[in-house]
Design a protein around this motif. Structure first.
Motif, PDB file in Angstrom:
ATOM      1  N   THR A 132      -5.811   3.316  -7.265  1.00  0.00           N
ATOM      2  CA  THR A 132      -6.017   4.382  -6.293  1.00  0.00           C
ATOM      3  C   THR A 132      -7.151   4.042  -5.330  1.00  0.00           C
ATOM      4  O   THR A 132      -8.253   3.680  -5.754  1.00  0.00           O
ATOM      5  CB  THR A 132      -6.338   5.706  -7.007  1.00  0.00           C
ATOM      6  OG1 THR A 132      -5.279   6.007  -7.927  1.00  0.00           O
ATOM      7  CG2 THR A 132      -6.471   6.846  -6.018  1.00  0.00           C
ATOM      8  N   ILE A 133      -6.862   4.165  -4.030  1.00  0.00           N
ATOM      9  CA  ILE A 133      -7.872   3.942  -2.995  1.00  0.00           C
ATOM     10  C   ILE A 133      -8.587   5.250  -2.679  1.00  0.00           C
ATOM     11  O   ILE A 133      -9.812   5.322  -2.651  1.00  0.00           O
ATOM     12  CB  ILE A 133      -7.231   3.404  -1.697  1.00  0.00           C
ATOM     13  CG1 ILE A 133      -6.528   2.082  -1.944  1.00  0.00           C
ATOM     14  CG2 ILE A 133      -8.282   3.252  -0.609  1.00  0.00           C
ATOM     15  CD1 ILE A 133      -5.702   1.610  -0.750  1.00  0.00           C
ATOM     16  N   PHE A 189       7.540  10.736  -0.986  1.00  0.00           N
ATOM     17  CA  PHE A 189       7.437  12.190  -0.939  1.00  0.00           C
ATOM     18  C   PHE A 189       7.468  12.757  -2.347  1.00  0.00           C
ATOM     19  O   PHE A 189       8.401  12.499  -3.113  1.00  0.00           O
ATOM     20  CB  PHE A 189       8.574  12.759  -0.108  1.00  0.00           C
ATOM     21  CG  PHE A 189       8.586  14.265  -0.008  1.00  0.00           C
ATOM     22  CD1 PHE A 189       7.436  14.969   0.304  1.00  0.00           C
ATOM     23  CD2 PHE A 189       9.764  14.979  -0.202  1.00  0.00           C
ATOM     24  CE1 PHE A 189       7.444  16.357   0.409  1.00  0.00           C
ATOM     25  CE2 PHE A 189       9.796  16.354  -0.094  1.00  0.00           C
ATOM     26  CZ  PHE A 189       8.626  17.048   0.210  1.00  0.00           C
ATOM     27  N   ILE A 190       6.447  13.557  -2.691  1.00  0.00           N
ATOM     28  CA  ILE A 190       6.381  14.271  -3.966  1.00  0.00           C
ATOM     29  C   ILE A 190       6.509  15.754  -3.630  1.00  0.00           C
ATOM     30  O   ILE A 190       5.549  16.394  -3.208  1.00  0.00           O
ATOM     31  CB  ILE A 190       5.059  14.005  -4.707  1.00  0.00           C
ATOM     32  CG1 ILE A 190       4.651  12.526  -4.636  1.00  0.00           C
ATOM     33  CG2 ILE A 190       5.155  14.506  -6.146  1.00  0.00           C
ATOM     34  CD1 ILE A 190       5.606  11.580  -5.276  1.00  0.00           C
ATOM     35  N   THR A 250       0.862  -1.179   0.000  1.00  0.00           N
ATOM     36  CA  THR A 250       0.000   0.000   0.000  1.00  0.00           C
ATOM     37  C   THR A 250       0.896   1.226   0.000  1.00  0.00           C
ATOM     38  O   THR A 250       1.831   1.321   0.804  1.00  0.00           O
ATOM     39  CB  THR A 250      -0.917   0.003   1.236  1.00  0.00           C
ATOM     40  OG1 THR A 250      -1.778  -1.136   1.180  1.00  0.00           O
ATOM     41  CG2 THR A 250      -1.766   1.270   1.273  1.00  0.00           C
ATOM     42  N   ILE A 251       0.642   2.149  -0.918  1.00  0.00           N
ATOM     43  CA  ILE A 251       1.521   3.300  -1.135  1.00  0.00           C
ATOM     44  C   ILE A 251       0.783   4.594  -0.798  1.00  0.00           C
ATOM     45  O   ILE A 251      -0.376   4.780  -1.164  1.00  0.00           O
ATOM     46  CB  ILE A 251       1.991   3.375  -2.604  1.00  0.00           C
ATOM     47  CG1 ILE A 251       2.673   2.072  -3.024  1.00  0.00           C
ATOM     48  CG2 ILE A 251       2.915   4.571  -2.817  1.00  0.00           C
ATOM     49  CD1 ILE A 251       3.962   1.778  -2.309  1.00  0.00           C
ATOM     50  N   GLY A 252       1.464   5.499  -0.110  1.00  0.00           N
ATOM     51  CA  GLY A 252       0.957   6.849   0.106  1.00  0.00           C
ATOM     52  C   GLY A 252       1.806   7.842  -0.652  1.00  0.00           C
ATOM     53  O   GLY A 252       3.010   7.947  -0.385  1.00  0.00           O
ATOM     54  N   THR A 258      -1.293  16.896   0.734  1.00  0.00           N
ATOM     55  CA  THR A 258      -2.247  15.921   0.196  1.00  0.00           C
ATOM     56  C   THR A 258      -1.601  14.549   0.225  1.00  0.00           C
ATOM     57  O   THR A 258      -0.425  14.404  -0.124  1.00  0.00           O
ATOM     58  CB  THR A 258      -2.655  16.274  -1.250  1.00  0.00           C
ATOM     59  OG1 THR A 258      -3.354  17.512  -1.251  1.00  0.00           O
ATOM     60  CG2 THR A 258      -3.550  15.200  -1.844  1.00  0.00           C
ATOM     61  N   LEU A 259      -2.356  13.562   0.647  1.00  0.00           N
ATOM     62  CA  LEU A 259      -1.877  12.174   0.676  1.00  0.00           C
ATOM     63  C   LEU A 259      -2.800  11.329  -0.182  1.00  0.00           C
ATOM     64  O   LEU A 259      -3.968  11.136   0.149  1.00  0.00           O
ATOM     65  CB  LEU A 259      -1.840  11.641   2.112  1.00  0.00           C
ATOM     66  CG  LEU A 259      -1.289  10.220   2.287  1.00  0.00           C
ATOM     67  CD1 LEU A 259       0.204  10.167   1.929  1.00  0.00           C
ATOM     68  CD2 LEU A 259      -1.512   9.723   3.713  1.00  0.00           C
ATOM     69  N   VAL A 260      -2.283  10.850  -1.324  1.00  0.00           N
ATOM     70  CA  VAL A 260      -3.022   9.962  -2.215  1.00  0.00           C
ATOM     71  C   VAL A 260      -2.636   8.525  -1.872  1.00  0.00           C
ATOM     72  O   VAL A 260      -1.450   8.193  -1.810  1.00  0.00           O
ATOM     73  CB  VAL A 260      -2.708  10.255  -3.694  1.00  0.00           C
ATOM     74  CG1 VAL A 260      -3.391   9.242  -4.607  1.00  0.00           C
ATOM     75  CG2 VAL A 260      -3.134  11.677  -4.057  1.00  0.00           C
TER      76      VAL A 260
END
Length: 384
Positions: free
Chosen positions: A296-297, A243-244, A204-206, A286-288
């Motif tokens: 995408t969840i 981190f973006i 699971t990725i944030g 923002t956390l996607v």
């Protein structure tokens, strides 16, 4: 600026050339001197309406130069022609010196006529004309800002193709396609270590969009670190944050990353801008959240972490619904109002993301007994 020219001049390269001829313009020019008309024959020509006094123009020009040089290296049949909206020739010359492409000579009347012909209402404007002399598409400044050299040849078909690619990536399914490309298959950590994107498959990725200059982002980073460490270090869950950065420069990016236990997209990599566009990021933090299947969840991970912390994992709708049902059941067992001898006012049952209990001085979450008159909170277990 004025509306379309009502003279019977064909729009496109032919109309462009006829207006220049009617003004007695026999040559194009560049920062190094005069250039023959033949320099643009048979090419896709982009008219760049810009001015030295225009701040957005100056901000856009480096992106346009990068695209231009990239397409020239790959042999694309493209030329850009600068049309100046400057107020005097000195400003025109100063602006042209920053450009590697061609220009029409400085002429206020010529600028007005071209502006009307191509219906230019705002600058910067980039109007592409194909080899047949027709307008390929309306102003493509935003297309170049979003996609760079990939926007070429600027047709509507190409725009639709690029947006379909974005939609496919947003819907997900392949984390490597989303986060990596042919020139980079890794992320970077704060100590310079490279982490292969392929190692994230099945987790699971944030995707965390934030910046050091943003106080709300710094506050949320602390909350996210706490949940991340609980999930990864204590519970050993298959979870990773990436981190973006939306930092203003590389130094700020390094400062942000130095405080984070997770990896990042390299600051110089265009994937940062691509991800902001793909997920339509309008503000930070923002956390996607992306599931183990690469799909995408949620784009509202910030609210989940702020409210429920590590409890929210794996961040699915059933999980959040289960937490909320459990909390409602817990609240139903508590009285709506209490009168506690430790406080003078009546206390009411309340839901809070986080608070400090005024009796035991420990942090609490969710249910509390709070005072409407003053800033006072009690854990339900601390009520006598």
């Amino acid at each position: 600026m004025a509306g379309p020219d009502h003279h019977a001049v064909p729009v496109g390269q032919n109309g462009f050339k006829k207006i220049l001829a009617s003004e007695g313009i026999e040559f194009l020019t560049s920062a190094s001197g005069k250039v023959l008309w033949s320099a643009i024959d048979g090419k896709t020509v982009c008219l760049f309406f810009s001015a030295n006094w225009c701040r957005p123009c100056k901000a856009f020009t480096p992106s346009l130069i990068q695209m231009y040089n990239s397409l020239k290296k790959t042999g694309e049949n493209l030329e850009i022609v600068f049309v100046s909206s400057d107020r005097d020739e000195e400003a025109y010359t100063k602006h042209l010196e920053t450009m590697p492409w061609l220009a029409v000579p400085f002429n206020l009347n010529l600028c007005t006529r071209l502006t009307r012909l191509f219906n230019i209402n705002l600058i910067p404007a980039l109007i592409p004309l194909n080899v047949n002399g027709n307008i390929v598409e309306d102003n493509v400044v935003s297309l170049v800002e979003d996609y760079g050299a990939d926007a070429f040849p600027f047709t509507r078909e190409r725009k639709d193709e690029l947006r379909a690619m974005d939609e496919r990536k947003r819907r997900g399914g392949r984390i490597e396609e989303l986060l990596a490309h042919a020139g980079r298959d890794y992320l970077i950590s704060r100590n310079g270590e490279k982490i292969l994107v392929s190692e994230l498959v099945g987790k699971t990725i944030g995707l965390y969009f934030g910046a050091h200059w943003c106080p709300p982002a710094r506050n949320f980073t602390s909350q996210l670190i706490q949940s991340y460490k609980e999930l990864v270090t204590i519970l050993n869950q298959p979870f990773e944050v990436i981190f973006i950065s939306t930092d203003r420069d590389h130094d700020e990016f390094n400062c942000s990353l130095s405080s984070m236990p997770w990896p990042a997209i390299p600051y110089e990599d265009k994937t940062r801008q691509d991800l902001k566009r793909i997920f339509d990021i309008k503000g930070i933090p923002t956390l996607v959240l992306i599931g183990p299947d690469g799909k995408t969840i949620s784009s509202n991970g910030r609210a989940m972490i702020s409210m429920y912390g590590a409890m929210a994992f794996p961040f699915t709708e059933p999980r959040i619904a289960g937490i909320e049902a459990s909390l409602r059941k817990e609240g139903d067992k508590l009285p709506y109002k209490v009168q506690d001898p430790k406080h003078v006012h009546e206390l009411k049952l309340d839901m809070a993301k986080a608070y400090i209990c005024d009796a035991c001085k420990k942090q609490g979450r969710f249910w509390s007994f709070s005072c409407d008159v003053c800033d006072y909170d009690l854990h339900p277990k601390c009520v006598e």
